[in-house]
Design a protein around this motif. Structure first.
Motif, short mmCIF file in Angstrom:
data_model
loop_
_atom_site.label_atom_id
_atom_site.label_comp_id
_atom_site.label_asym_id
_atom_site.label_seq_id
_atom_site.Cartn_x
_atom_site.Cartn_y
_atom_site.Cartn_z
N SER A 210 61.67 25.35 36.27
CA SER A 210 60.68 25.82 37.22
C SER A 210 59.85 24.66 37.75
O SER A 210 59.82 23.57 37.18
CB SER A 210 59.76 26.85 36.55
N TYR A 211 59.18 24.92 38.86
CA TYR A 211 58.23 23.95 39.37
C TYR A 211 57.08 23.84 38.36
O TYR A 211 56.66 24.84 37.78
CB TYR A 211 57.71 24.43 40.72
N PRO A 212 56.58 22.61 38.07
CA PRO A 212 55.53 22.45 37.05
C PRO A 212 54.34 23.38 37.27
O PRO A 212 53.87 23.56 38.39
CB PRO A 212 55.11 20.98 37.23
N VAL A 213 53.89 23.98 36.19
CA VAL A 213 52.80 24.96 36.27
C VAL A 213 51.49 24.28 36.64
O VAL A 213 51.10 23.27 36.05
CB VAL A 213 52.64 25.70 34.92
N ASP A 214 50.82 24.85 37.64
CA ASP A 214 49.49 24.38 38.04
C ASP A 214 48.46 25.13 37.18
O ASP A 214 48.03 26.24 37.50
CB ASP A 214 49.27 24.67 39.53
N GLU A 215 48.10 24.53 36.06
CA GLU A 215 47.23 25.21 35.10
C GLU A 215 45.86 25.55 35.69
O GLU A 215 45.30 26.60 35.37
CB GLU A 215 47.05 24.32 33.85
N LEU A 216 45.33 24.68 36.55
CA LEU A 216 44.03 24.95 37.15
C LEU A 216 44.09 26.18 38.06
O LEU A 216 43.17 27.00 38.08
CB LEU A 216 43.55 23.73 37.94
N TRP A 217 45.17 26.30 38.80
CA TRP A 217 45.35 27.45 39.69
C TRP A 217 45.45 28.74 38.88
O TRP A 217 44.82 29.75 39.20
CB TRP A 217 46.60 27.25 40.54
N ILE A 221 42.78 31.99 38.91
CA ILE A 221 43.18 33.38 39.14
C ILE A 221 42.72 34.27 37.99
O ILE A 221 42.15 35.34 38.20
CB ILE A 221 44.72 33.46 39.32
N LYS A 222 42.91 33.81 36.75
CA LYS A 222 42.55 34.62 35.58
C LYS A 222 41.04 34.86 35.51
O LYS A 222 40.59 35.92 35.06
CB LYS A 222 43.04 33.94 34.30
N ASN A 223 40.27 33.87 35.96
CA ASN A 223 38.81 33.99 35.89
C ASN A 223 38.24 34.89 36.98
O ASN A 223 37.12 35.40 36.83
CB ASN A 223 38.17 32.60 36.00
N GLU A 289 46.22 35.59 44.77
CA GLU A 289 44.85 35.12 44.97
C GLU A 289 44.23 35.71 46.24
O GLU A 289 43.08 36.16 46.23
CB GLU A 289 44.85 33.59 45.05
N ASN A 290 45.00 35.76 47.32
CA ASN A 290 44.45 36.26 48.58
C ASN A 290 44.18 37.76 48.55
O ASN A 290 43.23 38.25 49.17
CB ASN A 290 45.41 35.93 49.73
N GLU A 291 45.04 38.50 47.83
CA GLU A 291 44.89 39.95 47.78
C GLU A 291 44.07 40.42 46.58
O GLU A 291 43.78 41.61 46.45
CB GLU A 291 46.27 40.62 47.76
N SER A 292 43.73 39.49 45.69
CA SER A 292 42.95 39.80 44.48
C SER A 292 43.61 40.91 43.65
O SER A 292 42.96 41.86 43.21
CB SER A 292 41.52 40.20 44.87
N VAL A 293 44.93 40.77 43.45
CA VAL A 293 45.69 41.76 42.68
C VAL A 293 46.65 41.05 41.73
O VAL A 293 47.45 40.21 42.16
CB VAL A 293 46.51 42.67 43.62
N ILE A 294 46.54 41.39 40.45
CA ILE A 294 47.53 40.94 39.46
C ILE A 294 48.27 42.17 38.97
O ILE A 294 47.66 43.06 38.37
CB ILE A 294 46.87 40.22 38.27
N PRO A 295 49.59 42.28 39.23
CA PRO A 295 50.31 43.47 38.79
C PRO A 295 50.48 43.49 37.27
O PRO A 295 50.44 42.44 36.62
CB PRO A 295 51.66 43.33 39.48
N TYR A 312 54.80 31.60 34.70
CA TYR A 312 53.60 32.07 35.39
C TYR A 312 53.24 33.49 34.96
O TYR A 312 52.07 33.80 34.74
CB TYR A 312 53.82 31.99 36.90
N THR A 313 54.25 34.37 34.87
CA THR A 313 53.95 35.74 34.45
C THR A 313 53.43 35.76 33.01
O THR A 313 52.55 36.55 32.68
CB THR A 313 55.21 36.62 34.56
N GLY A 314 53.97 34.87 32.19
CA GLY A 314 53.49 34.80 30.81
C GLY A 314 52.02 34.42 30.74
O GLY A 314 51.25 35.04 30.00
N LYS A 315 51.61 33.45 31.51
CA LYS A 315 50.21 32.98 31.49
C LYS A 315 49.25 33.98 32.14
O LYS A 315 48.06 33.97 31.85
CB LYS A 315 50.12 31.61 32.16
N LEU A 316 49.81 34.82 33.04
CA LEU A 316 48.97 35.82 33.71
C LEU A 316 49.07 37.20 33.05
O LEU A 316 48.55 38.18 33.58
CB LEU A 316 49.37 35.92 35.19
N ASN A 317 49.74 37.26 31.89
CA ASN A 317 49.89 38.51 31.13
C ASN A 317 50.58 39.61 31.94
O ASN A 317 50.24 40.79 31.86
CB ASN A 317 48.52 39.02 30.65
N ILE A 318 51.56 39.20 32.75
CA ILE A 318 52.36 40.15 33.53
C ILE A 318 53.68 40.37 32.79
O ILE A 318 54.37 39.41 32.45
CB ILE A 318 52.64 39.62 34.95
#
Length: 342
Positions: A210-217, A221-223, A289-295, A312-318
């Motif tokens: 995968s493309y390297p994870v942008d941890e700050l991004w 989103i999580k915050n 981020e734009n829609e403010s929705v995490i499925p 990414y899904t793992g870090k966002l609990n998806i």
């Protein structure tokens, strides 16, 4: 993509002559579509795997699947793991093909070439049409190297088919996964062709990194965004919109995000095949981020999408679930295909 070299008139003539002789032979009358044999390309060493089509009297053709990857796709088609009617089926194949068509189905460019060569074809399934299929590209006319190899492939296929007529067990071997392959060698300044039994090379390992994870991004989103109970479908596919910048038209790679329950398409994004990993991840995170929705869950059916989105899904609990069918996306793709075809 740079314009590739075109065959000379002499090379076209040799190719059409080989096709005419092959058509006269009519090997589909005794050769089954599952009877696969190889012809090595003397220029590259790669083996093309030949398949004769038309045993039912329709769709008279010969395809040469390039290398193990090309052969693997054809075997998937035979096993119904790839539906020939699926929109992507045409664009994942790697083969050269000659199809014997009716005149009304022959393109103007081919008709003009046939006229210049002085050939006159009459009747049903009499007109040779050559096409090159490469993954991610639109079916196209043969370049010089492809035409030279296809000429040899037709000549060697004729040899094998004639022997198959006399011995229908010619391609049978006691060892699994071996194919009869016609191989050339130079002997006393002459090209000599001989039979060898060879196992296809191992499939190239697919780079799923995968493309390297942008941890700050991810942290941003999580915050700022809370998870909701939505279930999304995500899939990638070749868009039915060929792009011609220079040379052969290519198909952009598309990502689609849709709601599993309502069928609503959230986003479709096109990317060049060499950039899709980075583009798809950035598009996915931007949409969240734009829609403010995490499925709460995402449904996918391709291993490449699983591998691409897992970090990414793992870090966002998806929850990331692999399924066989994506109903919302399939419906949307059918509508998209109808729109572009009209």
């Amino acid at each position: 993509m740079m314009e590739e070299s075109k065959p000379t008139m002499e090379e076209w003539r040799a190719l059409y002559e080989a096709a005419v002789e092959f058509r006269k032979l009519a090997p589909w009358e005794w050769v089954k579509e599952t009877s696969i044999f190889g012809v090595q390309n003397p220029m590259t060493g790669e083996i093309g795997y030949c398949c004769i089509m038309g045993e039912l009297g329709e769709g008279l053709a010969m395809a040469v699947y390039q290398g193990t990857e090309g052969l693997n796709v054809y075997k998937k088609i035979l096993k119904n793991q790839v539906d020939p009617g699926e929109p992507d089926a045409m664009f994942i194949q790697d083969c050269l093909i000659v199809i014997f068509e009716n005149k009304r189905l022959v393109e103007k460019k081919d008709l003009e070439l046939i006229g210049k060569l002085g050939y006159i074809f009459r009747g049903k399934n009499a007109w040779p049409v050559f096409k090159s299929y490469q993954p991610g590209f639109y079916p196209w006319f043969l370049n010089r190297d492809e035409a030279s190899y296809m000429t040899l492939a037709l000549q060697q296929a004729k040899d094998v088919c004639l022997r198959l007529k006399e011995n229908n067990k010619l391609l049978h071997d006691t060892k699994k996964n071996l194919h009869l392959v016609r191989v050339s060698e130079i002997k006393d300044d002459n090209v000599i062709w001989k039979d060898e039994w060879r196992e296809p090379l191992a499939l190239k390992k697919i780079d799923y990194s995968s493309y390297p994870v942008d941890e700050l991004w991810i942290q941003r989103i999580k915050n700022s965004i809370k998870q909701v109970s939505a279930v999304w479908e995500i899939d990638s596919f070749y868009a039915p919109t060929p792009i011609k910048e220079e040379g052969r038209p290519y198909l952009p790679y598309a990502i689609m995000l849709a709601d599993h329950d309502t069928g609503f398409v959230y986003d479709v994004y096109l990317s060049p095949l060499d950039k899709y990993k980075k583009d798809f991840i950035e598009r996915f995170l931007s949409y969240i981020e734009n829609e403010s929705v995490i499925p709460i869950e995402i449904l996918v059916r391709k291993e490449e999408i699983v591998r691409l989105f897992e970090p990414y899904t793992g870090k966002l609990n998806i929850k990331l679930s692999e399924v066989k069918r994506l109903q919302s996306i399939d419906n949307a793709r059918r509508s998209m295909a109808k729109f572009f075809s009209s």
